[in-house]
Design a protein around this motif. Structure first.
Motif, short mmCIF file in Angstrom:
data_model
loop_
_atom_site.label_atom_id
_atom_site.label_comp_id
_atom_site.label_asym_id
_atom_site.label_seq_id
_atom_site.Cartn_x
_atom_site.Cartn_y
_atom_site.Cartn_z
N VAL C 218 41.17 18.87 29.22
CA VAL C 218 41.29 20.20 29.65
C VAL C 218 40.90 20.50 31.10
N THR C 219 40.22 19.42 31.80
CA THR C 219 39.77 19.79 32.98
C THR C 219 41.17 19.49 33.79
N ALA C 220 41.84 18.41 33.48
CA ALA C 220 43.32 18.03 34.24
C ALA C 220 44.16 19.51 33.81
N ALA C 221 43.86 20.24 32.88
CA ALA C 221 44.88 21.40 32.69
C ALA C 221 44.32 22.51 33.38
N GLY C 222 43.37 22.50 34.19
CA GLY C 222 42.95 23.45 35.11
C GLY C 222 42.21 24.59 34.46
N VAL C 223 41.06 24.33 33.31
CA VAL C 223 40.07 25.01 32.70
C VAL C 223 39.01 24.95 33.54
N ARG C 224 38.31 26.20 33.84
CA ARG C 224 37.11 26.36 34.72
C ARG C 224 36.07 25.50 34.15
N ARG C 225 35.14 24.78 35.17
CA ARG C 225 34.24 24.07 34.82
C ARG C 225 33.28 24.78 33.62
N ARG C 226 32.81 25.91 34.14
CA ARG C 226 31.83 26.57 33.13
C ARG C 226 32.52 26.61 31.81
N GLU C 227 33.83 26.97 31.64
CA GLU C 227 34.27 27.18 30.36
C GLU C 227 34.54 25.76 29.87
N VAL C 228 34.70 24.76 30.40
CA VAL C 228 34.86 23.32 30.02
C VAL C 228 33.51 23.14 29.18
#
Ligand SMILES: Nc1ncnc2c1ncn2[C@@H]1O[C@H](COP(=O)(O)OP(=O)(O)OP(=O)(O)O)[C@@H](O)[C@H]1O
Ligand SMILES: Nc1ncnc2c1ncn2[C@@H]1O[C@H](COP(=O)(O)OP(=O)(O)OP(=O)(O)O)[C@@H](O)[C@H]1O
Ligand SMILES: [Mg+2]
Ligand SMILES: [Mg+2]
Ligand code: NI
Lengths: 495, 520, 319, 285
Positions: C218-228
């Motif tokens: 999901v990080t590689a998909a560009g999801v925000r850190r907080r959301e991750v």
């Protein structure tokens, strides 16, 4: 206050009606022990709800009328004629009569209730009730402490007596009616409008159980309760210093701190060793540092107000390390390590035990501390099972002196926790008891003999006369109490 | 190549990555044109993944990155977190190797797709859900999959979901890091077809990281070869296979096992008794039948290859043969007796070499354990035997004191083989002894096994899902499918001219390297 | 789920039965007896013996046990010797209070952990990390009896903003704002160590979770850190945290003994301590078996919640 | 086919977690230092303080901190610092004996139980029962049975730790038993005892070591709580809990009384936690 003399200092404002007094106590009720135990909540309940026939003045050993308005001895002390107050009603609305006195005294003598003065109660051979307001007590022999019994026995309602043990109903004739008890939580009382002594000012009393002594101190400091029973001596001192409240010692209801000695233990069987122990104790320090000065050191159980108090005798055992050492030297053989039992959860006793250990170490007696929990402590006290020394409190010396030696278990001449017996002591105790009168020259002589016996035997070494204290906020005035530490709020009010 | 130079999607120049003092990638240059598939190959640990992660800023904080990586005009090396986030998923998306762990086990597929979709654009829940369905259909999954959890999907389906995740925000480049390594050959073929199809339909550029030359031959336009952090060669795929210029590339290509390149090897029974004989074996796990009436036999000195896709029951048969598992019915005999009694004559090589070695024991202790257990040798004799065994698998004596985790995968596998040979077994059961290794190491291990087998003459049950590997070691082959034997025969017959439909499908899924080598 | 519960039931019952035997025997091994307490300091031994007889303490141990067990099944919990009254009433009153207190503490602990745990796991700021380490150490290292006393002195005596203890005079449900005032100090005091443990645990689990491959996905998909952290990783960490929480109920119940006494909160903790010191066997027995039952129940509950939170278990895959 | 790698070259993908270095450098080192400081304070501290922790000094009732008495004197006229330092010894004694004993018993029972299914179920239920009693209630109960004192604190700690370690080791053993290297040992024909001794146990002990560190601080807590309840280390013996208990009564007079034991407890807890964390990290958790 029953009379202005005994009212605590500071009660200066004009009384006014209304309000519920908030009280805090550190121990909860044990309903089954209502007539035997004297913990803070039991004495609070008894003081608020019940009345006795007579009540001792707190300065002198002089009985004042309560439910009895008059009493007189006959047959050289073997009969007592009592006249009762008229128009007194129980909280249930029923009229109080001589039958209730008979019922209460009989109940008290019943081994099931196990009242402390049962020995005295048993000398009553017959209770006659010739009229609703007349009671005649017939005794097997005259006793000097009969009025102690009348001061002590609460007059209970025969119809609801069975429910006392469950804590559901306490019905008496006192200034406040008992409403409810929630275990570990609180007790509520409301005003008895028909109180014979006049309608109380307070609308009611709410007693909260606050088991932690420090929290209790915090509660009274913060004003959440106006009166607290069971606050530690140091906490009370600190609270008083902060202002807004007073720590009132319950004078007249003295307690005695002591070191009990099992005279059958090896080494302790020699009176010289016991005397050495008495000499070794640093009583001044204990009173000053543990009880924060709320008391005074003694060698005999008698408080200064007692007819048995004799300053010269009482000065016998002042701290004298050299003397203690020489007594031990006379004893010769080295003492084995002596166990010292104390109730482990009681901080005051734990501290006393440690000071005693330290004092005795100084004169060359090695002491091993043995904390036991309070239940086991009581069991060992009753069963005379302490292997060596123990420390705790006793009371009853504030009453007629003979009451102590015939009733209080540590002193009982026939059987006591110390395994002590001597014909001379038994005779002296009996002699003081069977007097028709508690005061007078004969009595004084008898008490002197008794004191001498106690000092010679030293089967318990007294430390000091000490006081329970109640911490009261300035807003609550007119607080009174009996010699049994029962709280009397019939004249109390919130300023 | 000219278009690539002019207008690349991604241009990497002089990329260097180091972890502490050790450089993992040392100056890599390459670029990818729109719609192009560039394969990045090389042995394990050569820096392929690190390069890919560096581009997207996904390396841990301990990594130091220098050089340049440009997505169109945007510099990615040293970019801020928010800037990188913008690029991730929308500019460049990534597909990872392990579909089993790449998906969050506690959320539905739909939820995960929506979450990724909504990272880059505002969409209502319903819109995101509809888009998720569209994406799933794009990768060939039924719409109903949105409400499924990852564990309810097969490995291939999971990998399709991972690809759908990568496609969600229409990236111009997909970096696929070993997208098929964990999958069966048949499934692998499907995924590769899907990737090619997506490239054709959407024009997405793909950076394909793999060490499987078959996959490269199948899919890539261009190949870049990495070794020890450096790019040693770059060429069009045909050129590379036909005329590899770098020695390393040549070695790599030579090591690739290919179907049908070994002369048919036949086995002639010397005695009438068998080393291993299984008859009518049935194994059930609860109500699932893993092995269904399987019978097979191995003669003395014969190598039998057992093939079949994942879950077909290969390992289970191996465990039954070693007496580690009691079948529900059927008979097992090893040298005519009970397998447990025959353990002194039996060697077992485990699929997962690392896991089969006690992490607390030294290499020498591991290898010598059978000797100690059976009290075969002690003292000086014991030490000599252990040294011999290590030597036999070409491990230097200096490695004897190392712990298993201080060895490479290939070396661990050698320790496992040495242990299996310790008691001089007459039957060796080898369960996928090379599946965890990359080609070059795999080739060395296979060489070792065949050599030892020839020298020592033990019988061998060789379990593998790699048909080319089996073709290069076995005398005979048994094909397993869903717990049943579907075909059996000499290796060159079964694998080169399959009779059964299933075997044919299996063989045709193997990427055709010969065509690649032939292509100029 | 019912099938699952049914499968677990026998072992839960065995635990309860074993506990009942253990409790019964251990309590009888305690020296000192109720009769002596009841009789009072000056009672002669005959009286004590009479009371023993009244209480049935002179019967053989086995028949006392069977009698008690029978009572448990018929719902007759017996009478308290010393605290007074029906045990059912006593326990009923105390249970409500203890439940209120422990639930409040639980809520506080969980909220704190949910707030600070992810922050700690995700932070890259050294100072935030240090502050949270300090909080964690303090929360774990400060014993309840210290925080209790300090809280009372500060909030009850110095600033007089909160009551120093006790329960709301008109009951828990009369005015919730008043209840909250009485509840906050003891609940915070009880919650603090649990909050500390839970925060540390959640952060640790989250860190492990953040190393998982799907987080990279999901990080590689560009999801925000907080959301991750909050939406993706936290959900995966929850099942483990729930299990820890279940094990922490024991420490909550134990902590209640001290906290209830310090804050004069009339609950079961106070009752059990009183029961043991006064040798009120019937009360102690019931309370201990109750606490074991609660523990067993909580374990069952956390298993169920765990299963619910983890679809692999819920939907019958492998755990 | 030709072998590419004739000689073993530098191992690829070698991940050697240099455990001792990592452990001793980071959190583990800090943890060791913190615990070491406390241990040192307990061992040599009393030699540096001129006062006897048991001596009741004349006219030194509840003195505040001063040059002579750095932390003041307590209600029985004893030097608080001297008692604090002597108290550390008692707590360390409890931590370092009771916890290992409990751990040993728990591990032995937990490991033995895995041998037999029936035994396993029985032992597990027994652990459940022990775990089901809240720690402090267990403490009150046990202290009532055996009487208060240092030994009773130890017994309580042992009882508390038994199920903790028992369960932990059992779970680890069951997990390790599934490991391939155990199968590998079985397949060469090793006996059960050999497998248990050389493979299963050595690989199951790591979580136990981590828990050991955590349990050390639990022991300090139990001691404190029991002292506050009046069932802990018996007077006049000093312990952290006993010093703290006294201090709590005089917080209004001198908050510094309480600072000593609290700081020591916090340092110990933090130290043990850091050690446990570092051990955890070194394990690769
Ligand atoms: N986080 C890290 N810390 C330290 N070294 C690392 C880290 N990640 C990778 N490396 C090292 O960098 C080198 C290249 O690793 P990389 O993962 O890129 O290899 P790869 O080519 O992808 O191999 P494989 O085919 O096994 O996936 C290796 O030596 C590896 O040990
Ligand atoms: N212990 C077990 N309990 C339950 N099911 C099992 C167990 N071991 C194997 N299985 C199942 O039996 C089937 C065959 O498994 P097996 O390990 O033999 O497959 P395989 O052919 O070796 O696959 P792979 O190539 O993935 O190693 C699989 O579906 C697997 O899930
Ligand atoms: Mg890689
Ligand atoms: Mg397999
Ligand atoms: Ni070109």
């Amino acid at each position: 206050a029953v009379d202005a003399q005994t009212a605590p200092a500071g009660a200066s404002a004009a009384p006014k009606s209304g309000g519920v007094a908030e009280l805090g106590v550190n121990l909860d009720l044990v309903p089954a022990n209502l007539f035997t135990n004297s913990n803070v909540s039991i004495t609070t309940v008894v003081g608020l709800v019940y009345d006795s026939l007579v009540r001792y003045d707190r300065q002198k050993l002089e009985a004042k009328p309560r439910l009895a308005t008059a009493w007189e001895q006959a047959d050289g002390g073997s009969t007592l004629n009592i006249t009762l107050r008229k128009g007194v009603k129980f909280h249930s609305g029923r009229e109080f009569t001589s039958a209730d006195v008979k019922f209460s005294l009989t109940s008290y003598a019943d081994p099931k209730w196990n009242g402390q003065l049962a020995g005295t109660a048993k000398t009553i051979t017959a209770i006659e009730t010739p009229a609703p307001d007349k009671v005649v007590l017939k005794l097997a022999h005259p006793v000097s402490n009969l009025l102690d019994l009348l001061d002590t026995v609460p007059i209970i309602d025969s119809e609801t007596a069975a429910e006392i043990g469950t804590g559901k109903k306490f019905v008496g004739t006192g200034a406040f009616k008992f409403d409810s008890w929630r275990p570990n939580t609180d007790l509520t009382f409301s005003r008895n409008d028909d109180y014979w002594g006049g309608k109380p000012y307070l609308d009611g009393v709410h007693v909260r159980v606050i088991p932690d002594a420090q929290s209790l101190a915090a509660a009274v400091k913060s004003g959440q309760v106006q009166l607290a029973r069971g606050v530690g001596y140091r906490d009370a001192e600190a609270a008083e210093a902060a202002g807004g409240l007073k720590a009132i010692p319950l004078e007249g209801a003295e307690l005695q701190a002591y070191v009990g000695i099992n005279v059958s233990a090896p080494g302790l069987d020699d009176p010289k060793v016991r005397h050495a122990i008495a000499y070794a104790l640093d009583k001044e320090r204990i009173v000053k540092e543990v009880y924060r000065g709320k008391g005074y050191p003694v060698s005999l159980p008698w408080p200064r107000t007692s007819p048995a108090y004799d300053q010269e005798l009482d000065n016998r055992f002042r701290r004298d390390v050299a003397k203690a050492k020489s007594l031990l030297a006379e004893h010769g053989a080295a003492l084995p390590e002596v166990p010292l039992a104390y109730p482990g959860t009681d901080g005051v006793q734990a501290n006393i035990a440690q000071i005693v250990q330290n004092n005795l170490a100084e004169v060359g007696i090695a002491v091993k501390l043995e904390p036991v929990d309070s239940t086991q402590f009581i069991k060992q006290l009753i069963g005379a099972q302490f292997p060596g020394l123990w420390v705790t409190n006793h009371s009853w010396a504030q009453f007629t002196p003979s009451t102590l030696t015939v009733s209080a278990y540590p002193f009982n001449a026939k059987r006591n926790s110390s395994h002590f017996s001597s014909p001379a002591y038994t005779a002296a105790a009996d002699n003081a008891w069977k007097l028709p009168d508690a005061t007078g020259a004969a009595a004084t002589a008898a008490y002197k003999e008794l004191s001498n016996q106690l000092l010679d035997g030293t089967f318990l070494a007294e430390i000091g006369v000490v006081f329970e204290q109640v911490v009261v906020r300035d807003g609550l005035q007119g607080v009174d109490w009996t010699r049994r530490r029962e709280l009397d709020l019939s004249k109390a009010f919130l300023a | 190549m000219s278009t690539t130079e002019r207008n690349p999607v991604l241009a990497v120049r002089g990329l260097e990555v180091s972890f502490g003092p050790a450089p993992a990638v040392r100056g890599v240059d390459f670029s990818i044109a729109p719609g192009e598939i560039l394969a990045l190959v090389g042995e394990s640990g050569s820096g392929k993944s690190v390069t890919a992660r560096a581009v997207l800023g996904l390396l841990p904080a301990t990594a130091a990155v220098r050089g340049s990586a440009k997505l169109k005009d945007r510099e990615l090396v040293g970019a801020g977190e928010e800037e990188l986030r913008e690029v991730r998923g929308r500019g460049i998306a990534m597909v990872f190797q392990e579909p089993a762990t790449a998906l969050n086990p506690v959320h539905t597929i739909g939820w995960q797709l929506s979450a990724v979709l909504r990272a880059h654009r505002k969409a209502t829940r319903a819109e995101a859900r509809a888009e998720a369905v569209r994406l799933l259909e794009l990768v060939g999954l039924p719409a109903a999959s949105v409400v499924k959890y990852p564990h309810q999907l097969s490995g291939g389906q999971k990998q399709r979901v991972v690809i759908a995740l990568a496609l969600a925000n229409e990236p111009s480049l997909i970096i696929a890091d070993e997208p098929t390594t964990a999958l069966d050959v048949t499934v692998q073929a499907e995924i590769l077809a899907l990737l090619r199809d997506l490239r054709d339909r959407l024009g997405t550029a793909i950076l394909l990281i793999t060490h499987n030359m078959g996959v490269v031959a199948d899919l890539a336009d261009r190949v870049a070869v990495m070794r020890r952090g450096e790019l040693v060669e770059q060429a069009e795929v045909g050129d590379l296979f036909a005329r590899p210029s770098h020695t390393y590339t040549r070695e790599l290509l030579a090591a690739v096992p290919r179907l049908g390149h070994r002369d048919p090897a036949s086995y002639s029974a010397e005695s009438t008794t068998d080393a291993l004989r299984l008859a009518e074996i049935v194994v059930r796990f609860k109500d699932f039948t893993a092995v269904d009436h399987v019978g097979l036999r191995i003669g003395h000195g014969e190598v039998l290859g057992l093939v079949g896709e994942s879950g077909s029951g290969k390992s289970t048969i191996g465990r039954v043969a070693a007496g580690l598992l009691r079948p529900a019915s059927g008979t097992v005999s090893v040298f005519g007796g009970d397998p447990v009694a025959a353990r002194r004559d039996l060697g077992f090589v485990f699929q997962d070499a690392g896991g089969s070695l006690n992490p607390r024991m030294t290499v020498a202790d591991c290898v010598g354990e059978p000797l100690r257990v059976h009290k075969v040798a002690r003292g000086e004799e014991y030490r000599r035997r252990v040294a011999e065994l290590l030597d036999a698998v070409k491990l230097p004596a200096s490695y004897a004191r190392r712990r298993p985790r201080e060895l490479s995968g290939g070396q661990r596998q050698r320790v496992g083989i040495a242990r299996a040979l310790a008691l001089g077994p007459r039957l060796v059961i080898a369960d996928e002894p090379t599946s965890a290794l990359d080609v070059s190491v795999q080739a060395a291990v296979l060489d070792l096994v065949t050599g030892l087998q020839r020298d020592l003459g033990f019988a061998c049950l060789f379990i593998s899902h790699d048909l080319a590997v089996v073709d290069s070691v076995a005398h005979r082959v048994v094909v397993l499918w869903q717990g049943k034997v579907v075909e059996e025969g000499a290796h060159h017959e079964v694998l080169r001219a399959p009779r059964e439909e299933y075997t044919r499908r299996l063989v045709s899924s193997v990427p055709d390297l010969d065509r690649a080598f032939a292509r100029v | 789920m019912t099938r699952y519960l049914l499968r677990r039931a026998p072992s839960a019952l065995i635990v309860l039965w074993l506990a009942s035997v253990l409790i019964f025997l251990v309590i009888r091994a305690i020296p000192g007896d109720a009769a002596a307490v009841l009789a009072g300091a000056d009672a002669p031994p005959e009286v004590v013996a009479a009371i023993r007889h009244d209480l049935g303490l002179d019967l053989p141990v086995v028949s006392q046990y069977l009698h008690w067990l029978g009572g448990l099944f018929t719902g007759d919990l017996g009478r308290s010797y010393l605290i007074g009254g029906d045990i059912a009433d006593l326990v009923g009153a105390g249970l409500g209070n203890t439940l209120t207190l422990t639930l409040a503490a639980l809520v506080i602990a969980v909220l704190v952990a949910l707030l600070l745990g992810p922050l700690w796991a995700a932070t890259r700021n050294r100072w935030v990390d240090r502050a949270l380490t300090a909080f964690h150490t303090a929360a774990v290292a400060l014993p309840t009896f210290v925080t209790g006393v300090v809280l009372i002195i500060v909030c009850g005596v110095w600033f007089r903003v909160l009551p120093t203890g006790g329960v709301p005079p008109k009951g828990m449900f009369d005015r919730l704002d008043i209840t909250a005032q009485y509840l906050v100090l003891p609940a915070v005091c009880l919650a603090l160590p649990v909050a500390g443990v839970l925060t540390g645990f959640l952060a640790e689990t989250l860190r492990a979770e953040l190393r998982q491959d799907y987080i990279t996905t999901v990080t590689a998909a560009g999801v925000r850190r907080r959301e991750v952290v909050v939406r993706h990783a936290l959900r995966g960490a929850l099942p483990v945290v729930v299990t820890t929480l279940g094990l922490q109920t024991g420490s909550l119940l134990g902590g209640a003994v001290l906290v209830e006494s310090i804050f004069s909160w009339p609950g079961l903790g106070l009752l059990v301590e009183q029961g043991i010191t006064r040798r009120d066997y019937p009360v102690v027995q019931v309370l201990l078996i109750l606490s074991v039952a609660v523990f067993v129940l909580v374990q069952l509950l956390t298993d169920v919640v765990h299963a619910y939170l983890d679809p692999r278990v819920r939907l019958g895959g492998k755990a | 086919m030709t072998a590419v790698l004739e000689d073993p070259v530098e191992p690829v993908e070698v991940a050697v977690p240099a455990r001792p270095r990592v452990f001793a450098r980071g959190k583990g080192l800090i943890g060791l230092v913190l615990v070491g400081v406390v241990v040192l304070a307990g061992l040599v501290g009393p030699l540096l303080v001129p006062w006897d922790p048991y001596a009741q000094l004349p006219d030194a009732n509840l003195l505040g901190p001063s040059g002579a008495h750095l932390l003041g004197t307590d209600d029985l006229n004893r030097d608080v610092l001297a008692r604090l330092l002597a108290g550390i010894r008692v707590d360390l004694l409890i931590s370092f004996t009771a916890v290992p004993v409990g751990a040993l018993i728990g591990c032995a029972v937990g490991a033995l139980a895995t041998v037999n299914n029936v035994l396993d179920v029985a032992v597990q239920r027994l652990f459940d029962v022990l775990l089901a009693f809240p720690q402090l209630i267990l403490a009150i109960g046990l202290a009532a049975v055996i009487g208060p004192g240092t030994s009773s604190v130890m017994v309580v700690v042992v009882f508390i730790e038994i199920p903790v370690f028992g369960r932990l080791l059992r779970a680890a053993v069951l997990k390790v038993r599934e490991a391939q290297y155990v199968t590998a040992a079985e397949v060469v024909g090793a006996r059960k005892a050999h497998v248990l001794r050389t493979h299963v146990l050595p690989n199951s002990l790591e979580p136990v070591l981590v828990q050991l560190a955590l349990s050390m601080s639990v022991a300090v807590f139990i001691e404190g709580a029991m002292s506050v309840l009046g069932i802990g280390v018996s007077p006049p013996e000093p312990s952290l809990g006993a010093v703290l208990k006294t201090a709590l009564g005089y917080l209004d007079l001198n908050p510094l009384f309480a600072a000593g034991p609290l700081v020591v407890t916090a340092v110990l807890v933090l130290g043990f936690q850091l050690i446990a964390q570092a051990a955890n990290a070194a394990r690769g958790a």
